[in-house]
Every structure is written in C-alpha cells, then in structure tokens.
Enzyme design. Structure first.
Site, mmCIF file in Angstrom:
data_model
loop_
_atom_site.group_PDB
_atom_site.id
_atom_site.type_symbol
_atom_site.label_atom_id
_atom_site.label_comp_id
_atom_site.label_asym_id
_atom_site.label_seq_id
_atom_site.Cartn_x
_atom_site.Cartn_y
_atom_site.Cartn_z
ATOM 1 N N ASP A 1 -8.187 10.546 1.742
ATOM 2 C CA ASP A 1 -8.675 9.857 0.637
ATOM 3 C C ASP A 1 -7.257 8.926 -0.025
ATOM 4 O O ASP A 1 -6.266 9.455 0.559
ATOM 5 C CB ASP A 1 -9.010 10.709 -0.478
ATOM 6 C CG ASP A 1 -9.327 10.385 -1.835
ATOM 7 O OD1 ASP A 1 -10.170 9.176 -2.014
ATOM 8 O OD2 ASP A 1 -8.741 10.844 -2.997
ATOM 9 N N ASP B 1 -6.645 7.292 -3.628
ATOM 10 C CA ASP B 1 -6.304 7.506 -4.999
ATOM 11 C C ASP B 1 -6.299 8.983 -4.981
ATOM 12 O O ASP B 1 -7.317 9.726 -5.229
ATOM 13 C CB ASP B 1 -7.115 6.950 -5.847
ATOM 14 C CG ASP B 1 -7.017 5.405 -5.881
ATOM 15 O OD1 ASP B 1 -5.875 4.895 -5.517
ATOM 16 O OD2 ASP B 1 -8.003 4.861 -5.890
#
Length: 188
Positions: free
Chosen positions: A11, A13
C-alpha cells in the site's frame, strides 16, 4: 511459461509514506523512516516490489490523474536513486461516490477488491502463496485474502489500527521497516 516470483505488495499512503490525507504533491510526500532501506533489503532477498494503492482523491476531484502520475514518477525515481527498483505500480482512481463522473464507479480494482493484485500477478507471474501484502487498513488485508496472498501484514504507520484489521492480518508490525527481519526470522 515464465518462472513465478514472490512479491511484496505495498500500500502507499500510511505504508511507504506518511498519510497526510490525499497526498498528491511532491512537497507533501514524506517517506516513512526506514522504509527505503527495507525495500532495498526485500529486493536483495528476491522479492518483486509492487505498489497497489487506492487513489480515490482522483474520483473525488481532490487532484487530477496527471498530478498523481507526476508524483508517482517522482516517487519511482526517488526510490531508484536509492537502489530500489519497483516492479510495478498499480492504482485505482475510482470511487462509487466520486464527484468526477469519469471515475465514479464500482470497480474490481479498489481495495478491498483484489483487482490490482490479480493484474500484477498475471503480468509479473507472481507466486501469490509466497507473497506478502503490507498495508495499514482492513481493506488491504481483505484484498490480500481475496487474491490468495500468502501473508497479510498490517503496519501501524498509517491510520489507527482497528481490531478488525488486526484480526484479518497474519502479522502486525510497527512499520514496513520491520518486515525484512520478520521474514528472515520466519524462514529460519
């Protein structure tokens, strides 16, 4: 048939960079301490590095796809300058309630759906059972489960960790920075 490779799905952020909310400008992009060294080590360990990121800010009109692509190119080059070569970057610009009509939709790519991971698997010949998904939210763990990723890793560097996300994860680590040593410990 190409030989399959294990991957670390990442991922963005809250996992790679500090999540300031809808990060889309270089000035606001801040790598989390230790993640670049960890990514370099994971590459040395033989893993492909694949970013899979929901970017609903595009659908919500917070920033444009072009702005996202400019930041992504900068991130990719910044990592390459530090000897970290990403094998793939997949993103979902959609959101069902988006204000930008072109991106307002229910899709298969937005996590918790596994679309981005499946696309990467097929294109990069990834061995999903030997792979890891690293993220800071329940949706990351759900996408990994739906794509049959071997190990789901929840990190504490993003949004506050929920009990539901912890229960969906196989491992809970403080940061992506801790992943190489955790994998090495498991492989002993």
């Amino acid at each position: 048939m190409a030989k399959s490779v294990p991957a670390i799905f990442l991922d963005r952020d809250g996992t790679i960079n500090v999540d300031h909310g809808y990060v889309h400008e270089i000035d606001a992009f801040e790598f989390i301490d230790g993640v670049i060294d960890a990514m370099r080590e994971l590459k040395k360990m033989g893993y492909a590095l694949v970013v899979v990121t929901n970017q609903s800010g595009i659908a919500r009109g917070k920033f444009t796809e072009a702005q996202f692509e400019t930041l992504t190119e900068w991130m990719d080059w910044s990592l390459a300058d530090r000897d970290v070569d990403l094998d793939g970057i997949y993103y979902c610009p959609h959101h069902p309630q988006g204000s930008i009509e072109e991106f307002r939709q229910v899709c298969d790519c937005r996590k918790p759906h596994p679309g981005m991971l499946i696309s990467a698997r097929d294109f990069l010949h990834i061995d999903m059972a030997a792979s890891y998904m690293v993220g800071d939210k329940l949706e990351d763990m759900q996408a990994a489960a739906a794509a049959n990723v071997g190990t789901k890793v929840l990190v504490r560097t993003g949004k506050p960790v929920t009990a539901e996300a912890e229960n969906a994860a196989d491992w809970v680590l403080n940061s992506l920075a801790d992943l190489p040593s955790a994998i090495k410990k498991q492989q002993k």
